[in-house]
Structures are given as C-alpha cells and as structure tokens.
Design an enzyme around this catalytic site. Structure first.
Site, PDB file in Angstrom:
ATOM      1  N   GLN A 412      90.687  20.684 -22.344  1.00 58.82           N
ATOM      2  CA  GLN A 412      89.547  21.586 -22.504  1.00 58.82           C
ATOM      3  C   GLN A 412      89.802  22.793 -21.598  1.00 58.82           C
ATOM      4  O   GLN A 412      89.539  22.735 -20.405  1.00 58.82           O
ATOM      5  CB  GLN A 412      88.247  20.843 -22.148  1.00 58.82           C
ATOM      6  CG  GLN A 412      87.925  19.736 -23.151  1.00 58.82           C
ATOM      7  CD  GLN A 412      87.258  18.537 -22.491  1.00 58.82           C
ATOM      8  OE1 GLN A 412      87.751  17.997 -21.514  1.00 58.82           O
ATOM      9  NE2 GLN A 412      86.139  18.106 -23.034  1.00 58.82           N
ATOM     10  N   HIS A 423      90.001  22.925 -12.795  1.00 57.11           N
ATOM     11  CA  HIS A 423      91.391  22.597 -12.482  1.00 57.11           C
ATOM     12  C   HIS A 423      91.976  22.088 -13.796  1.00 57.11           C
ATOM     13  O   HIS A 423      91.490  21.114 -14.364  1.00 57.11           O
ATOM     14  CB  HIS A 423      91.437  21.505 -11.408  1.00 57.11           C
ATOM     15  CG  HIS A 423      92.810  21.250 -10.842  1.00 57.11           C
ATOM     16  ND1 HIS A 423      92.989  20.844  -9.534  1.00 57.11           N
ATOM     17  CD2 HIS A 423      94.050  21.337 -11.379  1.00 57.11           C
ATOM     18  CE1 HIS A 423      94.290  20.690  -9.305  1.00 57.11           C
ATOM     19  NE2 HIS A 423      94.945  20.978 -10.428  1.00 57.11           N
ATOM     20  N   HIS A 425      93.557  20.178 -16.618  1.00 56.67           N
ATOM     21  CA  HIS A 425      93.922  18.767 -16.716  1.00 56.67           C
ATOM     22  C   HIS A 425      93.976  18.345 -18.172  1.00 56.67           C
ATOM     23  O   HIS A 425      93.316  18.930 -19.034  1.00 56.67           O
ATOM     24  CB  HIS A 425      92.949  17.878 -15.931  1.00 56.67           C
ATOM     25  CG  HIS A 425      91.519  17.984 -16.364  1.00 56.67           C
ATOM     26  ND1 HIS A 425      90.712  19.052 -16.015  1.00 56.67           N
ATOM     27  CD2 HIS A 425      90.739  17.163 -17.107  1.00 56.67           C
ATOM     28  CE1 HIS A 425      89.499  18.878 -16.524  1.00 56.67           C
ATOM     29  NE2 HIS A 425      89.490  17.737 -17.198  1.00 56.67           N
ATOM     30  N   HIS A 427      93.704  15.006 -20.848  1.00 57.79           N
ATOM     31  CA  HIS A 427      93.266  13.629 -21.081  1.00 57.79           C
ATOM     32  C   HIS A 427      94.269  12.924 -21.992  1.00 57.79           C
ATOM     33  O   HIS A 427      94.631  13.457 -23.047  1.00 57.79           O
ATOM     34  CB  HIS A 427      91.901  13.599 -21.776  1.00 57.79           C
ATOM     35  CG  HIS A 427      90.790  14.244 -21.005  1.00 57.79           C
ATOM     36  ND1 HIS A 427      89.913  13.531 -20.228  1.00 57.79           N
ATOM     37  CD2 HIS A 427      90.406  15.553 -20.901  1.00 57.79           C
ATOM     38  CE1 HIS A 427      89.037  14.360 -19.681  1.00 57.79           C
ATOM     39  NE2 HIS A 427      89.317  15.597 -20.069  1.00 57.79           N
TER      40      HIS A 427
END
Length: 486
Positions: A412, A423, A425, A427
C-alpha cells in the site's frame, strides 16, 4: 448372565448418580426489579448473594441493569459510574470476597469518561477474591422505534456499543461466554463463543414484556441447543417505573434444551441449578464435528482475551500496541513503531523481514527496508533491487512452510492506497483455495489490519512470545533451505 443384568444396571445407575453429584457445579440465577434508587437495588443484590451463598451456589448470575433503571436519559447518564473507581462495582467485589462466590453482574451502566453523552452497557465477571476477571461491553444495542404505536426504545441514544467478542472465561462452573440481553438475537455471537469452547452462554437481560412473551424461551433454548451449551439468563421482572415493565423468567437451560430453572415473574428471588452432566450431549450428537468450515466460516472476528486497560489496575498490553520486549533487546525502526530483533527472521544488507503483530491469515509476514524510506519512490536503486529480491525469497519461504502454491503480495504505497505506517512495507500472505468466501475479501481484512479503528477493528494482537516462536521457526526453515541448495 441375565440374572446379573438388573444388578449391573442398578450399580451403573448408582455410579452415574455419584459421579454426577461429585462433578456437579451449582449456580444461582437471579431475578429482581431494579428501580432508580441504587441503594435499594444494592440491598436486593446483597440479600440474594447472601442467601444463594448459604445454598452453596458457587457462582451467582445477576440481570442486566442490576445497578439501576431510570426512566430518562439524563438520570441514566448521571447515575452511571466507572468500573474501577465506582462505588457500586466496589460493593459487588466486596460481596464476592465476603461470601467466597463468583459473580456475573449485569450489564451495569459504565460511565464513558471520554464522552459525557454516552455510557457502556458492561457485563462484569468477579471472582471469589473480589477481583474483576473479565468485562464485556454489549455489542448489539436495542433500537426500536414504531411511531404509530408511540414506541421508542433506542439504547444507542445514550450507549456506545462494544468493539470485541470476549473469549470465554474460565470459572469454577465452566468456561463462560459473555453476552447481554439483545445479543441473544444474533447467533453469530453465540456460535463464535461455542467455537472457542464455551460451556455456558450468559444473557443477563431486561427483556420487555411483549418481546419476552413472544421470544424469550424460544431464543434461549435455541442458543442452548444449537451450541450444545448451558444457557444462563438472569432477568429483570415487573414494573420498574411508569414507562417500563420487564418479562422475568430468569432461566437456566441445559445443552439439550431442557429448562432446569425458571424464576417465573416474582422478585426478588433466585433459582438453583446443577451443571455438569449435560455436556455429554456433545459426545452423543457431535454437531461441532459435522460443521462445514470448507463451505462457511467465521473469518472476520474482533476478539479480546485480556481485560481492557481501563478495567484493571494492572498494566497490560493494549490491542494495538507492539508488545514490550526486554529493555536490552535491540529494536528495528518501522515507521512510528519499533520491531524487536527477536521478531525479525531474515535480514539482507538493506532489507529485513519480520513476523506480524496481527495476522490476517496464518503466515502473514512483513518486509521493509532497513532505512526508514516512506514510499517506493524513496528507495535508492540498490535498496529497490534488494527489497524486491527479498520479497521473492520470503514468498518462496512462506509457500514452502505453509505448503501452498499461491501468495497475496501487496504494497500500500501512500495514504490514498491505505498506507498507515509511514515506512514502505510489503505484505506476504500464503493463500489456499477457499480461505475467504470471496477471494478479494482479503483486502477488506487488510484494511482492518492497517487501520485498527472502531470501524475496522482488525485482528487481535499476538503475544510477544507467540511472535518470537514463529520467528525462530522461520529462521530454522531458512537454514534448511540454504542446506538444501548446497
């Protein structure tokens, strides 16, 4: 052999009665007519506790609004008290300790100290030492408005709904699933509690007379039968004021649907019931084994096991806070939070992978650049190459560990895309056919996972120990993969 048969049958019956007596757990289900005067209601509660304790009840169940019932919103809000510092709950705790009994109290009117115009309807479990063991805030609010009949009963006018299903509570009489009154009309709640091995479902109530006549016994027997649990429903009865009358008939029902105790419409009074033998119905009719989770499932639950912070003097981790590690443990930057080193299972030169505080599905892990880079565009070329190389490696790892051939891999990137941790990232979620009713429902669960608001309550937080265990396992699997490739 035929001559011995009657004698053997008699011996077996004696043994069964003896065993039942030894294992029986005695409860008292109470009925009262609360009024606006809290001191008068407390007198009634005190007498019922004293009398039921003398009858050797191990746990005593009181109805919704056992603290008071007013006839208007203003007085209701003014009379509500905090759970920890309020005098009424203190008196309940003292009674439990004095008489060495467990208490199930209400829903009591809990003051919402953050909103003077609202309160919570809160069910409290108190142990025989006078300690608050668990609390549950009513999920479903009773809102009925029929203008042509001049009927308006809207609990939401003055009450805030709870946010969690509370996992069943261990007690001397069994594992207790907590609910309140109107909750009984929502079988999803009782089924969830049954799934988590509740022995007893509790529905302390102040049922209106008209709905009680029509539905009270039917609904409560249905909840007992379909979940193969005891149902204990303490009740308000009679005329509280000119505006309100309750149905009564406080009940205890067996897992077979048999009414073991019914208080009728008189008050104040209690009825005793022995629990214990009835749970054999689960063995004789194993409906839980016959359920079809491959066809239907409860896949989005907001559960709570620990007491709410505002209901305990002890310091406990909140649902949306990263568990605190040992102060000496190194920490990794992840936006506005820190990730304990013991929860990291892989590090490359510029990227790290770590286990998740709240997993949408088993194996849900996260990957982030070691440097605090907010967006994908903020990565250097070297960081981008390392980041996406790590994503491919971790996806391969998680598919191997969870024996799947698919993963949802999602980023996202930016607030309008749903990013809440500033930050970058990724998934990684190992997927199986049919793990969601509709495949894209996983993105709704990710929204709950990221936002963690009343609208999107998300999954419950895991313990630090649970996260460390998973990280250790994944580190071992990486070693095995490296050995296999040599």
């Amino acid at each position: 052999m035929r001559l011995w048969a009657p004698l053997l049958k008699k011996i077996i019956n004696i043994e069964q009665r003896f065993y039942s007596k030894m294992t029986a757990k005695r409860i008292a289900v109470c009925q009262m007519t609360s009024v606006a005067d809290k001191s008068k209601n407390l007198e009634v509660v005190t007498q019922l506790v004293s009398d039921a304790a003398k009858d050797n009840a191990q746990m005593i169940f009181f109805p919704e609004a056992c603290d008071f019932i007013c006839d208007n919103k203003k007085d209701t809000l003014a009379s509500a008290e905090p759970i920890l510092t309020g005098n009424t709950v203190k008196q309940y705790r003292d009674l439990a300790a004095k008489h060495n009994v467990w208490l199930s109290m209400g829903g009591v009117h809990e003051k919402d100290e953050s909103n003077p115009n609202k309160m919570f309807n809160t069910h409290i479990i108190i142990n025989n030492n006078g300690e608050i063991v668990q609390t549950y805030r009513k999920l479903h609010l009773f809102d009925v408005e029929i203008p042509e009949k001049n009927i308006r009963l809207k609990e939401s006018d003055f009450c805030t709904p709870g946010k969690h299903i509370v996992t069943p509570v261990d007690s001397p009489v069994g594992k207790i699933g907590l609910a309140i009154c109107y909750d009984m009309r929502f079988p999803e709640l009782s089924t969830t509690l049954g799934t988590f091995n509740a022995d007893i479902l509790t529905y302390p109530s102040a049922f209106t007379y008209a709905t009680g006549e029509a539905h009270w016994h039917v609904l409560l027997r249905a909840r007992a039968i379909e979940n193969q649990c005891y149902v204990i429903a303490a009740a308000q009865t009679g005329q509280h004021n000119t505006k309100r009358r309750s149905y009564g008939h406080a009940l205890c029902i067996s897992p077979w649907g048999e009414v073991l105790a019914d208080c009728g419409e008189s008050a104040p009074r209690y009825a005793l019931a022995e629990l214990g033998a009835g749970l054999s119905v689960r063995r004789d009719m194993p409906v839980w084994r016959h359920r079809r989770p491959d066809v239907y499932s409860l896949y989005a639950l907001s559960l709570r096991k620990d007491l709410l912070a505002e209901h305990t003097d002890k310091i406990t981790p909140t649902e949306n806070r990263t568990p605190e590690p040992n102060n000496e443990e190194p920490m990794n930057v992840f936006g506005h939070v820190k990730v304990p080193e013991s929860c990291v299972f892989y590090k490359s030169k510029l990227t790290y992978a770590f286990v998740n505080l709240r997993c949408v599905i088993p194996g849900h892990v996260l990957i982030a650049p070691i440097r605090l880079a907010e967006r994908n565009k903020d990565l250097t070329d070297e960081e981008a190459e390392d980041f996406f190389k790590t994503i491919r490696f971790i996806q391969k790892l998680m598919e191997k560990v969870h024996k799947t051939e698919s993963c949802t891999v999602t980023i996202q990137d930016g607030p309008d895309a749903g990013q809440t941790v500033r930050h970058l990232h990724c998934h990684i979620l190992p997927r199986r056919k049919g793990d969601f009713i509709e495949n894209d429902h996983i993105y709704l669960e990710l929204a709950k996972h990221d936002h963690f608001t009343p609208k999107y309550p998300g999954k419950p937080a895991r313990s630090l120990e649970e996260m460390r265990t998973e990280a250790n396992m994944l580190r071992e699997e990486i070693k095995k993969m490296a050995d296999e490739e040599r």
